[in-house]
Scaffold this motif. Sequence first.
Motif, PDB file in Angstrom:
ATOM      1  N   GLU A 195      -3.025  -9.780 -21.573  1.00  0.00           N
ATOM      2  CA  GLU A 195      -2.263  -8.878 -20.696  1.00  0.00           C
ATOM      3  C   GLU A 195      -2.878  -7.466 -20.682  1.00  0.00           C
ATOM      4  O   GLU A 195      -2.988  -6.832 -19.639  1.00  0.00           O
ATOM      5  N   LEU A 196      -3.299  -7.018 -21.858  1.00  0.00           N
ATOM      6  CA  LEU A 196      -3.898  -5.681 -21.921  1.00  0.00           C
ATOM      7  C   LEU A 196      -5.292  -5.698 -21.300  1.00  0.00           C
ATOM      8  O   LEU A 196      -5.695  -4.740 -20.625  1.00  0.00           O
ATOM      9  N   VAL A 197      -6.034  -6.790 -21.524  1.00  0.00           N
ATOM     10  CA  VAL A 197      -7.371  -6.905 -20.915  1.00  0.00           C
ATOM     11  C   VAL A 197      -7.251  -6.709 -19.404  1.00  0.00           C
ATOM     12  O   VAL A 197      -7.980  -5.926 -18.797  1.00  0.00           O
ATOM     13  N   TYR A 237     -17.474   1.396 -36.407  1.00  0.00           N
ATOM     14  CA  TYR A 237     -16.738   1.829 -35.220  1.00  0.00           C
ATOM     15  C   TYR A 237     -16.023   0.641 -34.566  1.00  0.00           C
ATOM     16  O   TYR A 237     -16.547  -0.473 -34.571  1.00  0.00           O
ATOM     17  N   GLN A 238     -14.861   0.933 -33.969  1.00  0.00           N
ATOM     18  CA  GLN A 238     -14.104  -0.100 -33.250  1.00  0.00           C
ATOM     19  C   GLN A 238     -14.144   0.170 -31.746  1.00  0.00           C
ATOM     20  O   GLN A 238     -13.799   1.275 -31.307  1.00  0.00           O
ATOM     21  N   VAL A 239     -14.557  -0.828 -31.014  1.00  0.00           N
ATOM     22  CA  VAL A 239     -14.688  -0.694 -29.552  1.00  0.00           C
ATOM     23  C   VAL A 239     -13.675  -1.627 -28.887  1.00  0.00           C
ATOM     24  O   VAL A 239     -13.751  -2.850 -29.046  1.00  0.00           O
ATOM     25  N   LEU A 240     -12.731  -1.046 -28.163  1.00  0.00           N
ATOM     26  CA  LEU A 240     -11.735  -1.861 -27.449  1.00  0.00           C
ATOM     27  C   LEU A 240     -12.307  -2.255 -26.088  1.00  0.00           C
ATOM     28  O   LEU A 240     -12.606  -1.383 -25.271  1.00  0.00           O
ATOM     29  N   ALA A 241     -12.478  -3.559 -25.869  1.00  0.00           N
ATOM     30  CA  ALA A 241     -13.059  -4.021 -24.592  1.00  0.00           C
ATOM     31  C   ALA A 241     -11.970  -4.601 -23.707  1.00  0.00           C
ATOM     32  O   ALA A 241     -11.299  -5.563 -24.084  1.00  0.00           O
ATOM     33  N   THR A 242     -11.786  -4.009 -22.526  1.00  0.00           N
ATOM     34  CA  THR A 242     -10.797  -4.527 -21.561  1.00  0.00           C
ATOM     35  C   THR A 242     -11.452  -4.618 -20.184  1.00  0.00           C
ATOM     36  O   THR A 242     -12.639  -4.323 -20.033  1.00  0.00           O
ATOM     37  N   GLY A 243     -10.667  -5.012 -19.185  1.00  0.00           N
ATOM     38  CA  GLY A 243     -11.225  -5.301 -17.859  1.00  0.00           C
ATOM     39  C   GLY A 243     -11.642  -6.774 -17.873  1.00  0.00           C
ATOM     40  O   GLY A 243     -11.977  -7.330 -18.932  1.00  0.00           O
TER      41      GLY A 243
END
Length: 360
Positions: free
Chosen positions: A315-317, A281-287
């Motif tokens: 920038e997306l984070v 699984y791929q988990v996108l971590a932002t914030g």
Amino acid sequence: MNTYHVIGLMSGTSLDGVDLAYCIFTKKNQNWIYKIYYTTTLPYTFFWKQRLNTLMDVSAEKFILADHQYGTYLGEAVREFVSKNGISPDFIASHGHTIFHQPSQHISYQLGHGAYLAAAAGLPVVCDFRTLDIALGGQGAPLVPIGDRLLFNQYDCCLNLGGIANISVASPNGRIAFDTGACNILLNTLVSEVDLSYDEDGRLARQGQVQTDLLEQLNQADYFSAPPPKSLGKEWIDAHTLHLLLAANCSLADKLQTACHHIAYHIARSIKEVLTNTKPYQVLATGGGAFNTYLVELIQRALGNQFAVIVPEPELVSFKEALVFAFLGVLRWQQQPNCLSSVTGASHDNVGGAIYWGKK
Ligand SMILES: Nc1ncnc2c1ncn2[C@@H]1O[C@H](COP(=O)(O)OP(=O)(O)OP(=O)(O)O)[C@@H](O)[C@H]1O
Ligand SMILES: CC(=O)N[C@H]1[C@@H]2OC[C@@H](O2)[C@@H](O)[C@@H]1O[C@H](C)C(=O)O
């Protein structure tokens, strides 16, 4: 209209500042394409940080005044951003700053009145995204998941490491998303003792030792074992988590390390509860918490090798929430649902947001 030029405005629970993102959204063959053009974060002055942090205890008159003045403050910030970048947005989509969030009491209030914002910016404003969902029996949060579905569908899970952490996952019964627990609110409040605004890269936390008794106490609250839909407000975190950390009899580094383990444990447990197959699984971590390398390491360790935690470009984070609120504004403009009842528990998907016309 298939292309929208929008400024998304977000002030999150970490209280670091206001995020502005100028984004363009285009719909092609039923798919939405986004591009972030200009961004900035306006760090809060001491005055606004104090004021936003203490508004839950003031009189109704003072609250209303602050609502209007903060709306004006946001509008002036937009006006400056527009003139500096030479842009002509169609409208502003503003989340505001959450002061109260108690959905079981039918209360969720985001400061920054849209009328004052629109008047100061001279642009139309979409705001107040949460109230209709709450009126329909929902949590009014999290709302970003519709953006995860329509803009970030290539990831199995979107993880937001903001003041509060939340996850968002596509499931056969619709999208599931909920707050997993406090995140930067805990770390920022702890380090404010030594006059820091955050624990850069988790350096102090890394030096501490886990306090197992404290960790057990932190993990005890019923919220963690309750099924979704569920969401948290700062009030709950102050009462159930923060006070335990502040009162603990150990070093600051130990408190930070214990808090990071608490945060990572609930994130990993929640993700594993909803992603149960054996595939990778791929988990996108932002914030902003995604910049905390120590916290991200702990989350990756707690998830194990089956999960890849991906931290995208800075920038997306930092601006994913502002981007997605701009997108919620687009959906509101089109009268398309922007609040998912599978997430919030509202009686149906709904088109949230009030519009104020600030243009001449
Ligand atoms: N290099 C870093 N190391 C550790 N923490 C960081 C770093 N950079 C940012 N942060 C954390 O990220 C926070 C800002 O995150 P973000 O802007 O996502 O929060 P937010 O908008 O309040 O979130 P939300 O609305 O989801 O609660 C900072 O207050 C700090 O705690
Ligand atoms: C009531 C409120 O402001 N909730 C925020 C907060 O910050 C993170 C988490 O708690 C999330 O539920 C929500 O924000 C994001 C933007 C959301 O609605 O998706």
